[in-house]
Write a protein that holds these residues in place. Sequence first.
Motif, PDB file in Angstrom:
ATOM      1  N   VAL A  42       0.806  -1.228   0.000  1.00  0.00           N
ATOM      2  CA  VAL A  42       0.000   0.000   0.000  1.00  0.00           C
ATOM      3  C   VAL A  42       0.839   1.278   0.000  1.00  0.00           C
ATOM      4  N   ALA A  43       2.142   1.147   0.075  1.00  0.00           N
ATOM      5  CA  ALA A  43       3.018   2.315   0.235  1.00  0.00           C
ATOM      6  C   ALA A  43       2.749   3.384  -0.818  1.00  0.00           C
ATOM      7  N   GLU A  44       2.554   4.621  -0.338  1.00  0.00           N
ATOM      8  CA  GLU A  44       2.422   5.818  -1.174  1.00  0.00           C
ATOM      9  C   GLU A  44       1.113   5.900  -1.962  1.00  0.00           C
ATOM     10  N   LEU A  45       0.238   4.905  -1.868  1.00  0.00           N
ATOM     11  CA  LEU A  45      -0.978   4.916  -2.687  1.00  0.00           C
ATOM     12  C   LEU A  45      -1.934   6.043  -2.319  1.00  0.00           C
ATOM     13  N   LEU A  46      -1.887   6.498  -1.070  1.00  0.00           N
ATOM     14  CA  LEU A  46      -2.774   7.590  -0.656  1.00  0.00           C
ATOM     15  C   LEU A  46      -1.992   8.843  -0.262  1.00  0.00           C
ATOM     16  N   ARG A  47      -0.764   8.912  -0.691  1.00  0.00           N
ATOM     17  CA  ARG A  47       0.060  10.086  -0.402  1.00  0.00           C
ATOM     18  C   ARG A  47      -0.597  11.335  -0.989  1.00  0.00           C
ATOM     19  N   GLN A  60      -0.155   3.668   6.718  1.00  0.00           N
ATOM     20  CA  GLN A  60       0.900   2.989   5.967  1.00  0.00           C
ATOM     21  C   GLN A  60       0.836   3.350   4.485  1.00  0.00           C
ATOM     22  N   ALA A  61      -0.368   3.676   4.005  1.00  0.00           N
ATOM     23  CA  ALA A  61      -0.538   4.056   2.599  1.00  0.00           C
ATOM     24  C   ALA A  61      -0.170   5.502   2.345  1.00  0.00           C
ATOM     25  N   GLY A  62       0.239   6.220   3.405  1.00  0.00           N
ATOM     26  CA  GLY A  62       0.709   7.589   3.232  1.00  0.00           C
ATOM     27  C   GLY A  62      -0.348   8.659   3.411  1.00  0.00           C
ATOM     28  N   ALA A  63      -1.560   8.283   3.826  1.00  0.00           N
ATOM     29  CA  ALA A  63      -2.623   9.273   3.997  1.00  0.00           C
ATOM     30  C   ALA A  63      -2.352  10.142   5.223  1.00  0.00           C
ATOM     31  N   ASP A  64      -2.757  11.392   5.137  1.00  0.00           N
ATOM     32  CA  ASP A  64      -2.701  12.319   6.272  1.00  0.00           C
ATOM     33  C   ASP A  64      -4.001  12.141   7.058  1.00  0.00           C
ATOM     34  N   TYR A  65      -3.899  11.818   8.331  1.00  0.00           N
ATOM     35  CA  TYR A  65      -5.074  11.513   9.140  1.00  0.00           C
ATOM     36  C   TYR A  65      -5.694  12.792   9.685  1.00  0.00           C
ATOM     37  N   ALA A  66      -6.909  13.102   9.231  1.00  0.00           N
ATOM     38  CA  ALA A  66      -7.599  14.309   9.678  1.00  0.00           C
ATOM     39  C   ALA A  66      -8.191  14.136  11.071  1.00  0.00           C
ATOM     40  N   GLY A  67      -8.677  12.946  11.363  1.00  0.00           N
ATOM     41  CA  GLY A  67      -9.316  12.702  12.643  1.00  0.00           C
ATOM     42  C   GLY A  67     -10.504  11.777  12.484  1.00  0.00           C
ATOM     43  N   GLN A  68     -11.233  11.651  13.566  1.00  0.00           N
ATOM     44  CA  GLN A  68     -12.324  10.686  13.618  1.00  0.00           C
ATOM     45  C   GLN A  68     -13.582  11.345  14.173  1.00  0.00           C
ATOM     46  N   VAL A  69     -14.717  10.995  13.571  1.00  0.00           N
ATOM     47  CA  VAL A  69     -16.025  11.384  14.099  1.00  0.00           C
ATOM     48  C   VAL A  69     -16.747  10.102  14.491  1.00  0.00           C
ATOM     49  N   THR A  70     -17.149  10.023  15.751  1.00  0.00           N
ATOM     50  CA  THR A  70     -17.868   8.852  16.237  1.00  0.00           C
ATOM     51  C   THR A  70     -19.320   9.243  16.502  1.00  0.00           C
ATOM     52  N   LEU A  71     -20.217   8.670  15.728  1.00  0.00           N
ATOM     53  CA  LEU A  71     -21.639   8.924  15.937  1.00  0.00           C
ATOM     54  C   LEU A  71     -22.110   8.180  17.184  1.00  0.00           C
ATOM     55  N   LYS A  72     -22.983   8.810  17.939  1.00  0.00           N
ATOM     56  CA  LYS A  72     -23.539   8.181  19.131  1.00  0.00           C
ATOM     57  C   LYS A  72     -24.913   7.591  18.831  1.00  0.00           C
ATOM     58  N   ASP A  73     -25.386   6.741  19.728  1.00  0.00           N
ATOM     59  CA  ASP A  73     -26.693   6.112  19.534  1.00  0.00           C
ATOM     60  C   ASP A  73     -27.786   7.156  19.331  1.00  0.00           C
ATOM     61  N   ALA A  74     -27.619   8.323  19.964  1.00  0.00           N
ATOM     62  CA  ALA A  74     -28.632   9.368  19.854  1.00  0.00           C
ATOM     63  C   ALA A  74     -28.836   9.814  18.410  1.00  0.00           C
ATOM     64  N   TYR A  75     -27.790   9.688  17.591  1.00  0.00           N
ATOM     65  CA  TYR A  75     -27.901  10.147  16.201  1.00  0.00           C
ATOM     66  C   TYR A  75     -28.959   9.353  15.441  1.00  0.00           C
ATOM     67  N   VAL A  76     -29.073   8.067  15.720  1.00  0.00           N
ATOM     68  CA  VAL A  76     -30.047   7.230  15.008  1.00  0.00           C
ATOM     69  C   VAL A  76     -31.262   6.898  15.864  1.00  0.00           C
ATOM     70  N   ASP A  77     -31.376   7.529  17.017  1.00  0.00           N
ATOM     71  CA  ASP A  77     -32.506   7.292  17.917  1.00  0.00           C
ATOM     72  C   ASP A  77     -33.762   7.951  17.343  1.00  0.00           C
ATOM     73  N   GLN A  78     -34.741   7.149  16.974  1.00  0.00           N
ATOM     74  CA  GLN A  78     -35.958   7.689  16.359  1.00  0.00           C
ATOM     75  C   GLN A  78     -36.755   8.567  17.319  1.00  0.00           C
ATOM     76  N   GLN A  79     -36.540   8.388  18.615  1.00  0.00           N
ATOM     77  CA  GLN A  79     -37.227   9.223  19.597  1.00  0.00           C
ATOM     78  C   GLN A  79     -36.669  10.649  19.626  1.00  0.00           C
ATOM     79  N   ARG A  80     -35.493  10.841  19.036  1.00  0.00           N
ATOM     80  CA  ARG A  80     -34.856  12.170  19.038  1.00  0.00           C
ATOM     81  C   ARG A  80     -34.830  12.797  17.649  1.00  0.00           C
ATOM     82  N   LEU A  81     -35.650  12.273  16.761  1.00  0.00           N
ATOM     83  CA  LEU A  81     -35.653  12.767  15.387  1.00  0.00           C
ATOM     84  C   LEU A  81     -36.120  14.219  15.318  1.00  0.00           C
ATOM     85  N   ASP A  82     -37.112  14.580  16.114  1.00  0.00           N
ATOM     86  CA  ASP A  82     -37.581  15.966  16.119  1.00  0.00           C
ATOM     87  C   ASP A  82     -36.491  16.913  16.615  1.00  0.00           C
TER      88      ASP A  82
END
Length: 322
Positions: free
Chosen positions: A77-82, A108-130
Motif C-alpha cells: 500500500v506504500a504511497e498509494l494515498l500520499r 501505511q498508505a501515506g494518507a494524512d489523518y484528519a481525525g475521527q467522528v464517532t456517531l452516538k446512539d442518539a444520532y439514530v434514535d428515532q425518539q430524538r428525530l424531532d
Amino acid sequence: MIDFRYHIASIVSIFLALTVGIVLGTSLLQEPALKTTQDLTAQLATTKEELRTQIKALERLQAENDAFIAAATPERVAELLRGERVLLMEAPDANPAEREAILDTLIQAGADYAGQVTLKDAYVDQQRLDQLGMLVNRLMPVDMPTDTAATPYEKAAMLLGAALMTNDPAQAGTLNKENPTVLDEFERAGLLSIDREPGKRATIAVMIPPEDPYEGEHAEAQASALVSLAARLDAASRGTVLAGGNTATLPGGLIAALRDKNETIKHITTVDTADTPLGRITVVYALREQLTGRAGHYGTGPGASSFPLTTPSKASTPSPHR
C-alpha cells in the motif's frame, strides 16, 4: 370326550407360544436395529472428528495467510494515498479494533489523518428525530440548496458532509468558513464525538458500520440514516469507502442497506472483509479507485461483485473524484 382342563391347557399353550414368539421376534428385530444405530453413531463421531481436524487446519492456514499479508501490507500500500487527507466516520457500536486496524493501514498508505467522528446512539434514535430536525434547521445556511422534502437525516448529512469533506485538494486541512460551528453543535447535542481535528476538512473518507445489524421496527430507518450520511460524505469528497466485516452484509446491516440502494451504490465503494488484512489492503485500493471516479463492491458477502481489486499503479495520478 375332551374335558375342560384340556381346553384350559390348550389356551394356555397358545398364549405361551405367542408370548415366546413376541419375545423372540422383538429380540431378533432389536439386534439389527441396535447394531445399525451403533454403526451410524460411530460413523458420525468419526466424521465430526475429521471435520474438526479440517477446521483446525483451515484456521491455521488462514492465520498464516493473514500473518503473511499483514507483513506484506506496508509494501503493498506504500504511497498509494500520499497527498490525501482521510477522515474516519464511525457509526454507533462499530468495532474499535477494526477501526484501529483500518487506520494503521491508511497511514501505511501515506494518507494524512484528519481525525475521527464517532456517531452516538442518539444520532439514530428515532425518539430524538424531532430534536435533530430542529438542530439542522437552525444550522442550515440559507444559501445551501436543500430539497423541501429532505428528511432531518438528509439535512444532517448535508451539514456534516460540508463541514468534514472537500473535493478540492487545495482546501484540504482548512475549516469550512461558511458554517464552522456544525461539529461543535452536533457534539454539544450529544449526537457525536470527535478526535483530533476532523473539522479541518479531509479529501477522502472511510465509514465503519455498526458491528451488528440493526433489528426491530426502526432497523430500516436507522440504516437509512447512516446510508444518507455516507452518500453525502462521498458527494462532498474525492472518495468514500464503507468498510466493515461480513456481519454488515446481513439483513439490517449497513453494507447490505447501501448495496440495496440503486443510486447510492453507483458512487460509494463497499468492502465487507475489512476485519482481515487482505480486506484492509482492499480498502486502500478501493480509495485509490474512488479517486479515479469509479466504485465497486468487494468481499465475500451478498452484492460483492469481485474480490480482490487489482493492485493499482503507484505511478498513475488519479483524476478528481467529482
